[in-house]
Structure formats: structure tokens, C-alpha cells
Write an enzyme that holds these catalytic residues in place. Structure first.
Site, PDB file in Angstrom:
ATOM      1  N   LYS A  75      -4.476   5.460  20.502  1.00  0.00           N
ATOM      2  CA  LYS A  75      -3.362   5.134  19.406  1.00  0.00           C
ATOM      3  C   LYS A  75      -2.202   5.543  19.875  1.00  0.00           C
ATOM      4  O   LYS A  75      -1.082   5.038  19.485  1.00  0.00           O
ATOM      5  CB  LYS A  75      -4.044   5.938  18.109  1.00  0.00           C
ATOM      6  CG  LYS A  75      -3.613   5.430  16.849  1.00  0.00           C
ATOM      7  CD  LYS A  75      -4.196   6.328  15.670  1.00  0.00           C
ATOM      8  CE  LYS A  75      -5.495   5.734  15.594  1.00  0.00           C
ATOM      9  NZ  LYS A  75      -6.113   6.477  14.379  1.00  0.00           N
TER      10      LYS A  75
ATOM     11  N   CYS B 171      -9.954   2.819   0.657  1.00  0.00           N
ATOM     12  CA  CYS B 171      -9.443   3.539  -0.542  1.00  0.00           C
ATOM     13  C   CYS B 171     -10.120   3.471  -1.643  1.00  0.00           C
ATOM     14  O   CYS B 171     -10.692   4.480  -2.161  1.00  0.00           O
ATOM     15  CB  CYS B 171      -7.878   3.326  -0.765  1.00  0.00           C
ATOM     16  SG  CYS B 171      -6.897   3.630   0.908  1.00  0.00           S
TER      17      CYS B 171
ATOM     18  N   ARG C 256     -12.474  -2.449   6.535  1.00  0.00           N
ATOM     19  CA  ARG C 256     -13.553  -1.107   5.900  1.00  0.00           C
ATOM     20  C   ARG C 256     -13.841  -1.755   4.453  1.00  0.00           C
ATOM     21  O   ARG C 256     -13.146  -2.138   3.644  1.00  0.00           O
ATOM     22  CB  ARG C 256     -12.504   0.233   5.621  1.00  0.00           C
ATOM     23  CG  ARG C 256     -12.188   0.572   7.367  1.00  0.00           C
ATOM     24  CD  ARG C 256     -11.584   1.888   7.122  1.00  0.00           C
ATOM     25  NE  ARG C 256      -9.968   1.562   6.786  1.00  0.00           N
ATOM     26  CZ  ARG C 256      -9.221   2.234   6.378  1.00  0.00           C
ATOM     27  NH1 ARG C 256      -9.377   3.779   6.420  1.00  0.00           N
ATOM     28  NH2 ARG C 256      -8.084   2.006   6.002  1.00  0.00           N
TER      29      ARG C 256
ATOM     30  N   PHE D 217      -3.718  -7.059 -10.822  1.00  0.00           N
ATOM     31  CA  PHE D 217      -5.080  -6.567 -10.946  1.00  0.00           C
ATOM     32  C   PHE D 217      -6.097  -6.792 -11.705  1.00  0.00           C
ATOM     33  O   PHE D 217      -7.053  -6.170 -12.055  1.00  0.00           O
ATOM     34  CB  PHE D 217      -4.730  -4.872 -10.697  1.00  0.00           C
ATOM     35  CG  PHE D 217      -4.532  -4.466  -9.248  1.00  0.00           C
ATOM     36  CD1 PHE D 217      -3.436  -4.702  -8.559  1.00  0.00           C
ATOM     37  CD2 PHE D 217      -5.757  -3.538  -8.597  1.00  0.00           C
ATOM     38  CE1 PHE D 217      -3.407  -4.278  -7.445  1.00  0.00           C
ATOM     39  CE2 PHE D 217      -5.345  -3.235  -7.330  1.00  0.00           C
ATOM     40  CZ  PHE D 217      -4.361  -3.585  -6.632  1.00  0.00           C
ATOM     41  N   LEU D 218      -5.707  -8.198 -12.227  1.00  0.00           N
ATOM     42  CA  LEU D 218      -6.948  -8.722 -13.075  1.00  0.00           C
ATOM     43  C   LEU D 218      -7.297 -10.033 -12.594  1.00  0.00           C
ATOM     44  O   LEU D 218      -7.613 -11.117 -13.039  1.00  0.00           O
ATOM     45  CB  LEU D 218      -6.099  -9.119 -14.605  1.00  0.00           C
ATOM     46  CG  LEU D 218      -6.030  -7.931 -15.549  1.00  0.00           C
ATOM     47  CD1 LEU D 218      -5.510  -8.519 -16.966  1.00  0.00           C
ATOM     48  CD2 LEU D 218      -7.530  -7.300 -15.711  1.00  0.00           C
TER      49      LEU D 218
HETATM   50  C1  UGA Z   1      -5.095   0.819  -2.712  1.00  0.00           C
HETATM   51  C2  UGA Z   1      -3.553   1.046  -3.848  1.00  0.00           C
HETATM   52  O1  UGA Z   1      -3.415  -0.241  -4.483  1.00  0.00           O
HETATM   53  C3  UGA Z   1      -2.668   1.721  -3.328  1.00  0.00           C
HETATM   54  O2  UGA Z   1      -1.644   2.204  -4.360  1.00  0.00           O
HETATM   55  C4  UGA Z   1      -3.264   2.943  -2.575  1.00  0.00           C
HETATM   56  O3  UGA Z   1      -2.050   3.810  -1.970  1.00  0.00           O
HETATM   57  C5  UGA Z   1      -4.249   2.873  -1.659  1.00  0.00           C
HETATM   58  O4  UGA Z   1      -5.448   2.170  -2.254  1.00  0.00           O
HETATM   59  C6  UGA Z   1      -4.506   4.068  -0.992  1.00  0.00           C
HETATM   60  O5  UGA Z   1      -5.172   4.814  -1.683  1.00  0.00           O
HETATM   61  O6  UGA Z   1      -4.268   4.553   0.048  1.00  0.00           O
HETATM   62  P1  UGA Z   1      -5.000  -0.964  -0.711  1.00  0.00           P
HETATM   63  O7  UGA Z   1      -6.482  -0.191  -0.568  1.00  0.00           O
HETATM   64  O8  UGA Z   1      -4.133  -1.222   0.359  1.00  0.00           O
HETATM   65  O9  UGA Z   1      -4.301  -0.043  -1.935  1.00  0.00           O
HETATM   66  O10 UGA Z   1      -5.472  -2.382  -1.744  1.00  0.00           O
HETATM   67  P2  UGA Z   1      -5.295  -2.899  -2.850  1.00  0.00           P
HETATM   68  O11 UGA Z   1      -4.049  -3.879  -2.740  1.00  0.00           O
HETATM   69  O12 UGA Z   1      -5.372  -2.018  -3.996  1.00  0.00           O
HETATM   70  O13 UGA Z   1      -6.624  -4.086  -3.054  1.00  0.00           O
HETATM   71  C7  UGA Z   1      -7.910  -3.140  -3.125  1.00  0.00           C
HETATM   72  C8  UGA Z   1      -8.921  -4.281  -3.392  1.00  0.00           C
HETATM   73  O14 UGA Z   1      -9.015  -4.853  -4.543  1.00  0.00           O
HETATM   74  C9  UGA Z   1      -8.809  -5.643  -2.405  1.00  0.00           C
HETATM   75  O15 UGA Z   1     -10.155  -5.667  -1.745  1.00  0.00           O
HETATM   76  C10 UGA Z   1      -8.600  -6.557  -3.212  1.00  0.00           C
HETATM   77  O16 UGA Z   1      -8.943  -7.880  -2.591  1.00  0.00           O
HETATM   78  C11 UGA Z   1      -8.889  -6.264  -4.409  1.00  0.00           C
HETATM   79  N1  UGA Z   1      -8.267  -6.555  -5.624  1.00  0.00           N
HETATM   80  C12 UGA Z   1      -6.897  -6.387  -6.098  1.00  0.00           C
HETATM   81  C13 UGA Z   1      -9.234  -7.585  -6.674  1.00  0.00           C
HETATM   82  O17 UGA Z   1     -10.277  -7.786  -6.326  1.00  0.00           O
HETATM   83  N2  UGA Z   1      -8.619  -8.075  -7.312  1.00  0.00           N
HETATM   84  C14 UGA Z   1      -7.294  -7.846  -8.014  1.00  0.00           C
HETATM   85  O18 UGA Z   1      -6.626  -8.495  -8.952  1.00  0.00           O
HETATM   86  C15 UGA Z   1      -6.470  -6.854  -7.058  1.00  0.00           C
END
Ligand code: UGA
Length: 467
Positions: free
Chosen positions: A35, A293, A363, A282-283
Site C-alpha cells: 500500500k 461501515c 466488503r 436514503f429512502l
Molecule cells: C457510510 C455513511 O454514509 C458515511 O457517512 C460514513 O462516514 C461511512 O459509512 C463510514 O462510516 O465510514 P458508505 O459506507 O460509503 O458511507 O456508504 P453509503 O453511501 O452510506 O451507502 C451504504 C449502503 O447503503 C450501500 O450499500 C448503498 O447501496 C445502500 N443504500 C444507500 C441503500 O440501499 N439505499 C439508500 O437509499 C442509500
């Protein structure tokens, strides 16, 4: 300012590059030589839009260096801890091995007056446990959680929604500070953002003030800067992710109800989302959340709450997790139903492998989980993804991968969209797809396709929570 960043994964590498880009002198430190070699050459070890440019600029200018040698942290004023806290192999709790190892390795290189800023997502109480070891060196521990989203990590780091800094004693022991406001249902409440002043080590250090200097461009443009105690800072992070996960599972639960009533969850989400208190983001109903995460953070939160004797307070997170996992079953079932009850030896084109678009992260990817389950049912599964094939192949070598979208769907009996990349969601024309596939069954695992257009092109369209 001279900064060190310990841990150069998604969080640390982006943080290091972003901090260099706003003028700091940054050394990124990681135990993984491969890395470090990549980063030192200005190459991102993972896909993150905008990161390669920042790395190249930072490395070329000399502002940004990377090493496996922890002694390089010596002389930095702030040391960010950005190592991973994965789920433990033996349960739901977070594995703090890397956090402890990073702190232990850093201790001998700390100088009085240094600040150690934890960014990793940790169970509440971790910082209070770590603090005495750091204070014994005359340094100060603060907790500064990170809210970056993969795919928007650079922007989220340089220009975040809010900055949170937890200090021992919290805002109450402050000696000076600014004010920020925070809105809640009833109106606006003034929140002291005063910072704690620590007198440990080499004279007076106001750690929150130092963090303000670190994040100067965001602070200058008025980004909310919340100074609080260590426990609150740790909790802000897990509470935010728990809320986001709950929001997604809420709409997916509505999808389950929609499925037995003939309602359309996407229209329901639009309608409730117009209420500003609810909001449409997020809906998105579909196969649910994954990634490095949300899944592990809600589990670690449950485990920590149990340890604290407050398991019942977040018992709903188990339900959130279960709803989320059930949606993967549902997507598989829709493919099986679409193909008349059996997928054995049928060719199924799986569009997507990453846990979400704009990422090569697999992941806990719901997309890959669906692919693996279909493979387990005897289907001939072919998976495509613009960025995540190499990672997916390493983890699931039993699946067949194909870089070309059109080759993936060629002769397929069914197509399933599981990661809503634009290449599939917007750019795959159903008329064109019809000329390539053997069957006309499409399962929209992200409710991202234009259902009417696919139906008009002769496809049997199945959405998630849609008629
Ligand atoms: C998430 C949080 O959104 C960040 O704010 C946080 O900093 C991060 O985790 C972390 O803890 O490091 P991330 O894991 O990059 O970010 O992804 P998200 O954009 O939150 O999406 C997470 C999952 O939810 C994805 O699989 C996405 O497809 C799903 N999702 C998202 C849905 O199924 N529906 C939605 O409406 C939105």
C-alpha cells in the site's frame, strides 16, 4: 502544520491526501508495504474519484509522503488514527486490535503537546481507555470522527457537513470558544462549541483550537464545528450510521408491505420524502445496505450497548439488520420466480459487484451476495462491474466475471441489476438489451431502471417493493 496519519486505508489515505491538498505537510504511515509503495508512487490502492489527482500533486510537491516507519510521525503536531475497526471474527463487537496497535506503536514517538486525533469508528468508551497512555507522554487525545462516504470521500473530507471534536471533559471545561447553532424540531438551540484546554505536557494546548487550524478552509466557510466530550464524539459517529441504516431498512420494510398490497414503494418514498422532516435521501428501497461501515457499525453498536447493560435501547438495530438481509433473499426469489421456479443451468447476468456505485469496495456487498446465492442454486452466473471485478474475483473466484456489459448479458436468461452504476441504470437501453439476451426477465434490485421503458421493450420487469 505537520501532520501524521496512521493507517492508509479508505479513511487514512484520503485524509492524508486531502490534508496535504489544503496546505499541510503530511506523512501517511501504514504497516502494509504494498500500500505504501503504491501511495508513494502517487497511485491510489483503491478506486476513489479525485484521489489519484490529489495523491500525485501531494507526492510531487513533497507535501505528502508515505512510509511504513512509524518513527516518521515524530515532529508532527497532530497524529490522526485512521486504522480499521472490523467486526470481530467471534461476534458482533468491533475488533480494536489495529487501534491499540497503532497507539502502542505511536507512543514512543509522541512529544509533549502533541495531539492524537482518533478518526476510526470505535465503541463508545474506547477513547477514555486510551487517553491515560497518551497523556502519560504529555500528549492529548481527541476524538474526531469521520463521516466520509466512499465515492465522495475527497469532497467529504475537504468540505464536510460538520466537524466534531471530542475532548476530555467536553465543552464545559473550555476557556474560550465560538458559537454554533443546531436546529431541532422546536427551533434553534445554541450549542457551546467551546474547547477544552489541556495543560498536560508542554504547556497549555487547546486541542480543539488546533483542530480548527487543521480544518481551516472548512472552518472559514462556516462549517458547523462541534466541540464535545469524548463519549459524545464517539457516539455521534455510530448514531449517524445507525440512523442511516435504520432509514434504509425502514423503506425496505415498507417495500415488504408494498409487495403484499400492490403498492409502489418508490412512489411512497417520493411522497413521504417531500416532508422536510423525513427527507427523500436514503429512502432508496432495494437489496439494502452493505459496505465496510453500516453493517459492522450497527452490530458493534448493539454489542457495546449490551456490554453497557442497555441492549434494549438499540434492540431495533437487530431488526434493521434482519430486514436488510431479507431483501437479498427477496431479490434471489424474484429471479427464481421470473425464471419459472428454477435457475439451474440458466444464465444470469449480474450487473454490479461493488456495494454501491462509484466504489470498488466489495466488503459485505449485497450485490455479490445475491450473485453467490444464485450461483449456489446452480445458475450460470456472470458478473460485471466497472471497477470491482478484481476485488470480487479475489473474494469469490467461483463466479464468472466479464468486463463488458454487453458480453455479460449476451444469451442471458435473466438480468439482475444489483449496483446502480449509470452504465446499467441509465445507459443500458432495453431495446438494445433485447437484441443480446435469450430471455426477457429483468430484476431491478435497486429500483433504478425505467420500469415502463423495459416493459415497453417486451421485458418482464420485477422491482423491489413495486408492482
Ligand atoms: C457510510 C455513511 O454514509 C458515511 O457517512 C460514513 O462516514 C461511512 O459509512 C463510514 O462510516 O465510514 P458508505 O459506507 O460509503 O458511507 O456508504 P453509503 O453511501 O452510506 O451507502 C451504504 C449502503 O447503503 C450501500 O450499500 C448503498 O447501496 C445502500 N443504500 C444507500 C441503500 O440501499 N439505499 C439508500 O437509499 C442509500
Amino acid at each position: 502544520m505537520k501532520l501524521s496519519v496512521i493507517g492508509c486505508g479508505y479513511l487514512g489515505a484520503v485524509h492524508a491526501a486531502a490534508m496535504a491538498s489544503i496546505g499541510h505537510e503530511v506523512v501517511g504511515i501504514d504497516v502494509d508495504p504494498a500500500k505504501i509503495a503504491a501511495l508513494s508512487a502517487g497511485e491510489a490502492p483503491f478506486f476513489e474519484p479525485g484521489l489519484p489527482e490529489l495523491l500525485r500533486e501531494g507526492v510531487a510537491s513533497g507535501q505528502l509522503t508515505f512510509t511504513t516507519d512509524i518513527s516518521a510521525a515524530h515532529g508532527a503536531k497532530v497524529h490522526f488514527i485512521g486504522v480499521g475497526t472490523p467486526q470481530r471474527a467471534d461476534g458482533y463487537a468491533a475488533d480494536l486490535t489495529y487501534v491499540n496497535a497503532a497507539v502502542d506503536a505511536l507512543l514512543p514517538h509522541l512529544s509533549p503537546g502533541d495531539i492524537v486525533a482518533g478518526k476510526s469508528t470505535v465503541p463508545v468508551g474506547t477513547a477514555a481507555e486510551l487517553a491515560p497512555r497518551i497523556e502519560a507522554r504529555g500528549a492529548t487525545l481527541v476524538w474526531n470522527p469521520e463521516f466520509l462516504r466512499e465515492g465522495w470521500a475527497v469532497q467529504d473530507t475537504i468540505d464536510p457537513d460538520r466537524l466534531v471534536v471530542g475532548v476530555a471533559g467536553g465543552a464545559d471545561v473550555s476557556t474560550r470558544g465560538a458559537r454554533s447553532t443546531t436546529g431541532d424540531a422546536g427551533g434553534e438551540a445554541d450549542v457551546s462549541t467551546r474547547s477544552a484546554r489541556s495543560t498536560t505536557g508542554g504547556g497549555e494546548v487547546d486541542p480543539a483550537e488546533v483542530l480548527r487550524e487543521v480544518y481551516h478552509p472548512a472552518v472559514a466557510k462556516g462549517t458547523p464545528f462541534i466541540v464535545t466530550d469524548l463519549a459524545t464524539a464517539e457516539l455521534v459517529k455510530v448514531a449517524a450510521n445507525a440512523f442511516l441504516a435504520t432509514k434504509i431498512s425502514f423503506i425496505n420494510a415498507m417495500a415488504e408491505i408494498a409487495e403484499v398490497t400492490g403498492a409502489d414503494v418508490t412512489q411512497l418514498a417520493d411522497a413521504i420524502g417531500h416532508d422536510a422532516r423525513i427527507g427523500r435521501r436514503f429512502l432508496g428501497a432495494g437489496i439494502g445496505f452493505g459496505g465496510g461501515c453500516l453493517p459492522k457499525d450497527i452490530r458493534a453498536f448493539s454489542a457495546r450497548a449490551e456490554e453497557l447493560g442497555r441492549g434494549e435501547s438499540v434492540a431495533f438495530l437487530r431488526e434493521v439488520d434482519e430486514i436488510n438481509l431479507r431483501r437479498r433473499d427477496r431479490a434471489v426469489q424474484l429471479v427464481v420466480d421470473g425464471l419459472g421456479g428454477a435457475v439451474f443451468e440458466k444464465k444470469i447476468a449480474v450487473l454490479g459487484a461493488a456495494f454501491k456505485p462509484h466504489s470498488d469496495d466489495i466488503r459485505d456487498s449485497p450485490a455479490l451476495d445475491v450473485a453467490v446465492r444464485l450461483h449456489g442454486l446452480g445458475a450460470r452466473v456472470v458478473v460485471t462491474d466497472p471497477e470491482a471485478i478484481a476485488n470480487a474475483r479475489q473474494k469469490h473466484p467461483q463466479l464468472t466475471y466479464e468486463a463488458s456489459r454487453d458480453e455479460t448479458i449476451r444469451d442471458a436468461d435473466a438480468v439482475i441489476l444489483v449496483t446502480e452504476w449509470d452504465e446499467y441504470r441509465r445507459e443500458l437501453d432495453p431495446e438494445h438489451a433485447s437484441t443480446l439476451t435469450a430471455g426477457r426477465v429483468v430484476v431491478d434490485g435497486r429500483n433504478g431502471l425505467d420500469a415502463a421503458a423495459w416493459r415497453a421493450a417486451g421485458w418482464t420487469y420485477y422491482g423491489m417493493g413495486r408492482p
